[in-house]
Design an enzyme around this catalytic site. Sequence first.
Site, PDB file in Angstrom:
ATOM      1  CB  THR A  14      -7.970   7.226  10.196  1.00  0.00           C
ATOM      2  OG1 THR A  14      -8.701   8.236   9.525  1.00  0.00           O
ATOM      3  CG2 THR A  14      -8.978   6.274  10.810  1.00  0.00           C
ATOM      4  CE1 TYR A  45     -10.137   3.293   6.922  1.00  0.00           C
ATOM      5  CE2 TYR A  45     -10.508   5.631   7.330  1.00  0.00           C
ATOM      6  CZ  TYR A  45      -9.647   4.577   7.105  1.00  0.00           C
ATOM      7  OH  TYR A  45      -8.282   4.792   7.060  1.00  0.00           O
ATOM      8  CB  ALA A  67      -6.393  -0.483   6.686  1.00  0.00           C
ATOM      9  CG  LEU A  95       2.521   4.169   6.001  1.00  0.00           C
ATOM     10  CD1 LEU A  95       3.231   5.514   5.852  1.00  0.00           C
ATOM     11  CD2 LEU A  95       1.672   4.172   7.263  1.00  0.00           C
ATOM     12  N   GLY A 107       0.833  -1.212   0.000  1.00  0.00           N
ATOM     13  CA  GLY A 107       0.000   0.000   0.000  1.00  0.00           C
ATOM     14  C   GLY A 107       0.863   1.256   0.000  1.00  0.00           C
TER      15      GLY A 107
HETATM   16  N1  NAP Z   1      -4.573   7.097   3.117  1.00  0.00           N
HETATM   17  C1  NAP Z   1      -4.924   7.956   4.055  1.00  0.00           C
HETATM   18  O1  NAP Z   1      -5.283   9.116   3.794  1.00  0.00           O
HETATM   19  C2  NAP Z   1      -4.831   7.556   5.506  1.00  0.00           C
HETATM   20  C3  NAP Z   1      -5.102   8.512   6.456  1.00  0.00           C
HETATM   21  C4  NAP Z   1      -5.019   8.166   7.793  1.00  0.00           C
HETATM   22  C5  NAP Z   1      -4.697   6.881   8.155  1.00  0.00           C
HETATM   23  N2  NAP Z   1      -4.465   5.953   7.215  1.00  0.00           N
HETATM   24  C6  NAP Z   1      -4.152   4.580   7.673  1.00  0.00           C
HETATM   25  O2  NAP Z   1      -2.809   4.299   7.295  1.00  0.00           O
HETATM   26  C7  NAP Z   1      -2.693   2.911   6.956  1.00  0.00           C
HETATM   27  C8  NAP Z   1      -2.066   2.767   5.599  1.00  0.00           C
HETATM   28  O3  NAP Z   1      -2.861   3.475   4.653  1.00  0.00           O
HETATM   29  P1  NAP Z   1      -2.514   3.454   3.098  1.00  0.00           P
HETATM   30  O4  NAP Z   1      -2.953   4.756   2.557  1.00  0.00           O
HETATM   31  O5  NAP Z   1      -1.122   2.965   2.891  1.00  0.00           O
HETATM   32  O6  NAP Z   1      -3.561   2.334   2.622  1.00  0.00           O
HETATM   33  P2  NAP Z   1      -3.568   1.499   1.265  1.00  0.00           P
HETATM   34  O7  NAP Z   1      -2.721   2.152   0.230  1.00  0.00           O
HETATM   35  O8  NAP Z   1      -5.011   1.229   0.970  1.00  0.00           O
HETATM   36  O9  NAP Z   1      -2.843   0.137   1.681  1.00  0.00           O
HETATM   37  C9  NAP Z   1      -3.460  -0.830   2.491  1.00  0.00           C
HETATM   38  C10 NAP Z   1      -2.844  -2.170   2.136  1.00  0.00           C
HETATM   39  O10 NAP Z   1      -3.447  -3.164   2.975  1.00  0.00           O
HETATM   40  C11 NAP Z   1      -3.697  -4.296   2.148  1.00  0.00           C
HETATM   41  N3  NAP Z   1      -4.729  -5.137   2.722  1.00  0.00           N
HETATM   42  C12 NAP Z   1      -6.078  -4.993   2.628  1.00  0.00           C
HETATM   43  N4  NAP Z   1      -6.690  -6.022   3.236  1.00  0.00           N
HETATM   44  C13 NAP Z   1      -5.718  -6.854   3.709  1.00  0.00           C
HETATM   45  C14 NAP Z   1      -5.732  -8.081   4.389  1.00  0.00           C
HETATM   46  N5  NAP Z   1      -6.882  -8.699   4.711  1.00  0.00           N
HETATM   47  N6  NAP Z   1      -4.547  -8.652   4.712  1.00  0.00           N
HETATM   48  C15 NAP Z   1      -3.385  -8.061   4.378  1.00  0.00           C
HETATM   49  N7  NAP Z   1      -3.302  -6.887   3.715  1.00  0.00           N
HETATM   50  C16 NAP Z   1      -4.470  -6.296   3.384  1.00  0.00           C
HETATM   51  C17 NAP Z   1      -4.131  -3.690   0.827  1.00  0.00           C
HETATM   52  O11 NAP Z   1      -4.067  -4.649  -0.196  1.00  0.00           O
HETATM   53  P3  NAP Z   1      -5.087  -4.511  -1.436  1.00  0.00           P
HETATM   54  O12 NAP Z   1      -4.796  -3.197  -2.082  1.00  0.00           O
HETATM   55  O13 NAP Z   1      -4.737  -5.700  -2.282  1.00  0.00           O
HETATM   56  O14 NAP Z   1      -6.472  -4.574  -0.872  1.00  0.00           O
HETATM   57  C18 NAP Z   1      -3.098  -2.573   0.681  1.00  0.00           C
HETATM   58  O15 NAP Z   1      -1.906  -3.035   0.091  1.00  0.00           O
HETATM   59  C19 NAP Z   1      -4.107   2.330   7.096  1.00  0.00           C
HETATM   60  O16 NAP Z   1      -4.223   1.761   8.373  1.00  0.00           O
HETATM   61  C20 NAP Z   1      -5.016   3.520   7.020  1.00  0.00           C
HETATM   62  O17 NAP Z   1      -6.210   3.310   7.742  1.00  0.00           O
HETATM   63  C21 NAP Z   1      -4.505   6.263   5.889  1.00  0.00           C
END
Ligand code: NAP
Length: 286
Positions: free
Chosen positions: A102, A126, A61, A13, A11
Amino acid sequence: MLKVWIVGAGGQLGTAINDVLDPLDAEVFNTDKEELDITHTDEVISFGEINRPDVIINCAAVTDTALCEEQPELAYRVNALGARNLSIVARKTGAKIVQLSTDDVFDGLSTTPYSEFDDTNPRTVYGRSKRAGENYVKEFTHKHFIVRSNWVYGKGDNFVNSVLEKAGSQKQLSVAADQFGSPTSARDLGRLILYLIGTNEYGTYHATCKGTCSRYEFAEEILKLADRNIELKPVPARESELASVRPAYAVLDNFILRIIDVYEMPDWRASLEEYMEEWKNKGGIG
Ligand SMILES: NC(=O)c1ccc[n+]([C@@H]2O[C@H](COP(=O)([O-])OP(=O)(O)OC[C@H]3O[C@@H](n4cnc5c(N)ncnc54)[C@H](OP(=O)(O)O)[C@@H]3O)[C@@H](O)[C@H]2O)c1
């Protein structure tokens, strides 16, 4: 050498942490859904017991807020029970754990930034599933860092890349002028996480880049740095072309980081400039 398990490594991060981590400083285990689904309890525990990481960073996530509304069971399975499974491993092996969370754990109704001591009140599936994940981590482990961020962008689906994509194909773009947050580069968040895991300063942190803006101002800055001249229209969130199920006021105060005074997040405009510079160097792709 420190053993670090990055969960959800593919993902935004997870990728950014790999980018900023010096491979000489740590042995890294990267897993994503394909290799290890965090909802499979026994497999997760077995992976942890075999590899015995010193640190688990849970970036996995379901982050698509609309999908969470449509499929709450999936959201809770991954965002809550997945975090629980990794916490069980951390507890069994004595590893430190970083749980990403978040601003969506708050209701977004405030007019002043939320500190780590404010009560949570999530209004979306969420947000509720992420708060449940936080609670499991607190319940099962002592050596935890719960890191809440917002408006994160890096490699993948995010607001910056959506604006750039739209700017490539249309002449006008309507963006919410009534949604506020702090754009945060995934790499800067990654750098903070790598700093934290070297400490024993456990607890909950708010970690966003410094400064606040509306979605409209964020888009304006992206287009300026990309040298794209399209007409940007400020609209209410419900009319925005880039709407998502998010709180209106998503501003987090990095209160703990400020009072312990050991780590400062950079300004959001400076971080965005670094990101856009790289985007331009790659020919404006990805
Ligand atoms: N993006 C934001 O603005 C934001 C803001 C605040 C907090 N966060 C938090 O920061 C963290 C990282 O966010 P991000 O933006 O990097 O998210 P992301 O790009 O959506 O990456 C999440 C990763 O988790 C994987 N995943 C989903 N279901 C899974 C499972 N059952 N087992 C193992 N892996 C799984 C996804 O794979 P697939 O793509 O194949 O589903 C994806 O590679 C999350 O906890 C998110 O809640 C994000």
